[in-house]
Design a protein around this motif. Sequence first.
Motif, PDB file in Angstrom:
ATOM      1  N   GLU A  76       0.811  -1.221   0.000  1.00 11.08           N
ATOM      2  CA  GLU A  76       0.000   0.000   0.000  1.00 11.08           C
ATOM      3  C   GLU A  76       0.844   1.270   0.000  1.00 11.08           C
ATOM      4  OE1 GLU A  76      -2.678  -0.163   3.276  1.00 11.08           O
ATOM      5  OE2 GLU A  76      -3.626  -2.031   2.631  1.00 11.08           O
ATOM      6  N   GLU A  77       1.890   1.290   0.811  1.00 14.40           N
ATOM      7  CA  GLU A  77       2.675   2.507   0.972  1.00 14.40           C
ATOM      8  C   GLU A  77       3.959   2.494   0.150  1.00 14.40           C
ATOM      9  OE1 GLU A  77       3.331   2.947   5.127  1.00 14.40           O
ATOM     10  OE2 GLU A  77       1.202   2.844   5.645  1.00 14.40           O
ATOM     11  N   GLU A  78       4.290   1.315  -0.421  1.00 12.88           N
ATOM     12  CA  GLU A  78       5.475   1.165  -1.276  1.00 12.88           C
ATOM     13  C   GLU A  78       6.735   1.609  -0.546  1.00 12.88           C
ATOM     14  OE1 GLU A  78       4.576   3.275  -4.834  1.00 12.88           O
ATOM     15  OE2 GLU A  78       2.980   1.908  -5.437  1.00 12.88           O
ATOM     16  N   LEU A  79       6.871   1.135   0.709  1.00 18.33           N
ATOM     17  CA  LEU A  79       8.030   1.467   1.510  1.00 18.33           C
ATOM     18  C   LEU A  79       9.066   0.359   1.394  1.00 18.33           C
ATOM     19  CD1 LEU A  79       6.282   2.768   4.763  1.00 18.33           C
ATOM     20  CD2 LEU A  79       7.314   4.125   2.949  1.00 18.33           C
ATOM     21  N   ASN A  80      10.299   0.745   1.111  1.00 20.91           N
ATOM     22  CA  ASN A  80      11.362  -0.238   0.974  1.00 20.91           C
ATOM     23  C   ASN A  80      11.651  -0.926   2.308  1.00 20.91           C
ATOM     24  OD1 ASN A  80      13.255  -1.534  -0.751  1.00 20.91           O
ATOM     25  ND2 ASN A  80      14.896  -0.335   0.169  1.00 20.91           N
ATOM     26  N   SER A  81      11.562  -0.173   3.406  1.00 21.21           N
ATOM     27  CA  SER A  81      11.825  -0.757   4.723  1.00 21.21           C
ATOM     28  C   SER A  81      10.798  -1.826   5.076  1.00 21.21           C
ATOM     29  CB  SER A  81      11.827   0.348   5.790  1.00 21.21           C
ATOM     30  OG  SER A  81      10.584   1.027   5.802  1.00 21.21           O
ATOM     31  N   LEU A  83       9.207  -3.697   2.939  1.00 19.75           N
ATOM     32  CA  LEU A  83       9.486  -4.854   2.089  1.00 19.75           C
ATOM     33  C   LEU A  83      10.628  -5.686   2.677  1.00 19.75           C
ATOM     34  CD1 LEU A  83       8.250  -5.927  -0.523  1.00 19.75           C
ATOM     35  CD2 LEU A  83      10.044  -4.731  -1.793  1.00 19.75           C
ATOM     36  N   TRP A  84      11.639  -5.017   3.189  1.00 15.41           N
ATOM     37  CA  TRP A  84      12.739  -5.714   3.843  1.00 15.41           C
ATOM     38  C   TRP A  84      12.251  -6.408   5.109  1.00 15.41           C
ATOM     39  CZ3 TRP A  84      18.219  -6.127   3.262  1.00 15.41           C
ATOM     40  CH2 TRP A  84      18.700  -5.648   2.050  1.00 15.41           C
ATOM     41  N   CYS A 109       6.105 -15.655  -4.636  1.00 15.63           N
ATOM     42  CA  CYS A 109       5.297 -15.582  -5.866  1.00 15.63           C
ATOM     43  C   CYS A 109       4.910 -14.135  -6.166  1.00 15.63           C
ATOM     44  CB  CYS A 109       4.047 -16.443  -5.727  1.00 15.63           C
ATOM     45  SG  CYS A 109       4.360 -18.223  -5.725  1.00 15.63           S
ATOM     46  N   TRP A 110       4.550 -13.380  -5.124  1.00 15.67           N
ATOM     47  CA  TRP A 110       4.210 -11.972  -5.322  1.00 15.67           C
ATOM     48  C   TRP A 110       5.428 -11.168  -5.765  1.00 15.67           C
ATOM     49  CZ3 TRP A 110       5.939  -7.514  -2.827  1.00 15.67           C
ATOM     50  CH2 TRP A 110       5.227  -6.343  -3.124  1.00 15.67           C
ATOM     51  N   VAL A 111       6.579 -11.444  -5.162  1.00 18.94           N
ATOM     52  CA  VAL A 111       7.803 -10.726  -5.536  1.00 18.94           C
ATOM     53  C   VAL A 111       8.174 -11.016  -6.988  1.00 18.94           C
ATOM     54  CG1 VAL A 111      10.264 -10.466  -5.060  1.00 18.94           C
ATOM     55  CG2 VAL A 111       8.654 -10.657  -3.166  1.00 18.94           C
ATOM     56  N   ILE A 112       8.061 -12.284  -7.385  1.00 20.67           N
ATOM     57  CA  ILE A 112       8.374 -12.643  -8.785  1.00 20.67           C
ATOM     58  C   ILE A 112       7.395 -11.970  -9.729  1.00 20.67           C
ATOM     59  CG2 ILE A 112       8.423 -14.561 -10.426  1.00 20.67           C
ATOM     60  CD1 ILE A 112       9.449 -16.322  -8.133  1.00 20.67           C
ATOM     61  N   ARG A 125      15.256  -3.401  -9.083  1.00 17.07           N
ATOM     62  CA  ARG A 125      16.426  -3.416  -8.196  1.00 17.07           C
ATOM     63  C   ARG A 125      16.001  -3.476  -6.728  1.00 17.07           C
ATOM     64  NH1 ARG A 125      16.835   1.737  -6.290  1.00 17.07           N
ATOM     65  NH2 ARG A 125      15.800   3.372  -7.520  1.00 17.07           N
ATOM     66  N   ARG A 126      14.830  -2.962  -6.406  1.00 15.58           N
ATOM     67  CA  ARG A 126      14.351  -3.019  -5.030  1.00 15.58           C
ATOM     68  C   ARG A 126      13.777  -4.379  -4.667  1.00 15.58           C
ATOM     69  NH1 ARG A 126      10.303   1.829  -4.024  1.00 15.58           N
ATOM     70  NH2 ARG A 126      10.045   0.603  -2.106  1.00 15.58           N
ATOM     71  N   LEU A 127      13.603  -5.236  -5.652  1.00 14.96           N
ATOM     72  CA  LEU A 127      13.012  -6.554  -5.416  1.00 14.96           C
ATOM     73  C   LEU A 127      14.052  -7.665  -5.321  1.00 14.96           C
ATOM     74  CD1 LEU A 127       9.996  -6.279  -7.882  1.00 14.96           C
ATOM     75  CD2 LEU A 127       9.903  -6.154  -5.388  1.00 14.96           C
ATOM     76  N   VAL A 128      15.318  -7.348  -5.592  1.00 15.14           N
ATOM     77  CA  VAL A 128      16.353  -8.384  -5.589  1.00 15.14           C
ATOM     78  C   VAL A 128      16.529  -8.967  -4.189  1.00 15.14           C
ATOM     79  CG1 VAL A 128      18.795  -8.869  -5.983  1.00 15.14           C
ATOM     80  CG2 VAL A 128      17.533  -7.386  -7.578  1.00 15.14           C
TER      81      VAL A 128
END
Length: 202
Positions: A76-81, A83-84, A109-112, A125-128
């Motif tokens: 929802e917020e698209e925060l990199n932290s 996701l980590w 599956c969602w990340v892919i 690059r943020r998904l690696v």
Amino acid sequence: LFSPFLVNSLFASAILVVLYALLRRAAPRDPWLALGGAAVYAALPAIKAVDISGLDQTIVNFFILAGVFFWAKASEEELNSSLWAASVAFLFASATRFEGWFGAGIFECWVIWRFVFPLPSLPRRRLVAPLIIPLLFIALWSSWQFAHFGRLEYYAYHRSEALLGRDKIYLERSPGEKALVFPRLLAQASPAVAAFALAGLL
């Protein structure tokens, strides 16, 4: 035996906090729904039995819920932290019990999917790192299993070992045996802790 009981009690309390936060995010206009959901979870006898048993099911439940919470927050917020944080939570879930592998697999599956169909605000690059982190323990465990037993799964090995000892693995026991095996072991090891756990159910 008191240490697992104490650790599970702490994780059980943390589950209520994460569950409340997750339900608040799902229904932000209805705080009573989140409060009621957490209360129902806390009141279920089966949940209470697991929480005070010393089993690691409570710990994996916490990490899966935490992973889902940060996953939803990252979506929802698209925060990199966030996701980590979701990646690390699913990593710990997969390292605790095999149920965590399914949570990590769904998240992967969602990340892919996002890697194949990226968003402008969520570049590849943020998904690696989220693609790699949840799989670290699974890869390490599978490699160790293959190196020591020559196979990636462990059920067949443990089943053959159990048969040699004229026994059977936990999954092949009857429902009654499964339900009584851990209470029986707890009562044999420490009757005082077993009595305290029984009182906690009431």
